[in-house]
Design a protein around this motif. Structure first.
Motif: not given
Length: 153
Positions: A66-69, A105-107, A137-140, A150
């Motif tokens: 995810k974009e936060s990772q 917690e991955a996408l 759910d989330g953005e890559p 992002a």
């Protein structure tokens, strides 16, 4: 370099290195190959610690980040595991019934069984048949021109 102009998703490819222990490698060389059967390819450098693990286990996991990772991506871009750092980054694993570790917690989670491998230059290309897939759910997290990116709204 021309390949830096290709935006890619960021993944962590994982395999069991010892009972209950994981080795992971950040990779953007993961590609869909076929829809029937579901196949992906992963390119692993000949000197990578992950290479003999995938060769011997014949299984690997792909976790799309995810974009936060970004910090997790940077951690797995290194070659050594560090339990304290993993705890600090909140890294936890989900194990499939066939023994494939995937990042919590991955996408996206892809659990793969190796069906073919080919040496190509200084890498081995593994073709993995997807045993299971989960999408969350989330953005890559993206990588482009040597930097994390992002998707803009």
């Amino acid at each position: 370099m021309a390949c830096a102009q290709l935006a890619t998703g960021v993944t962590v490819v994982t395999a069991e290195r010892a009972p209950g222990l994981v080795h992971g490698m950040t990779a953007n060389s993961v590609t869909s190959v076929s829809l029937d059967p579901l196949l992906v390819l992963v390119c692993v450098a000949e000197q990578a610690k992950l290479l003999p693990l995938i060769k011997s286990k014949k299984r690997f996991g792909v976790s799309v980040l995810k974009e936060s990772q970004q910090a997790i991506s940077r951690y797995f871009a290194q070659t050594e595991e560090n339990a304290e750092v993993e705890v600090g980054l909140g890294i936890r694993y989900r194990w499939t019934p066939s023994g494939i570790p995937l990042l919590e917690e991955a996408l996206v989670h892809l659990a793969c069984k190796v069906v073919a491998s080919y040496i190509a230059g200084d890498h081995t290309v593994f073709i993995g048949e997807i045993e299971s897939v989960e999408v969350f759910d989330g953005e890559p997290l993206l990588y482009f021109r040597g930097n994390y990116r992002a998707i803009a709204p």
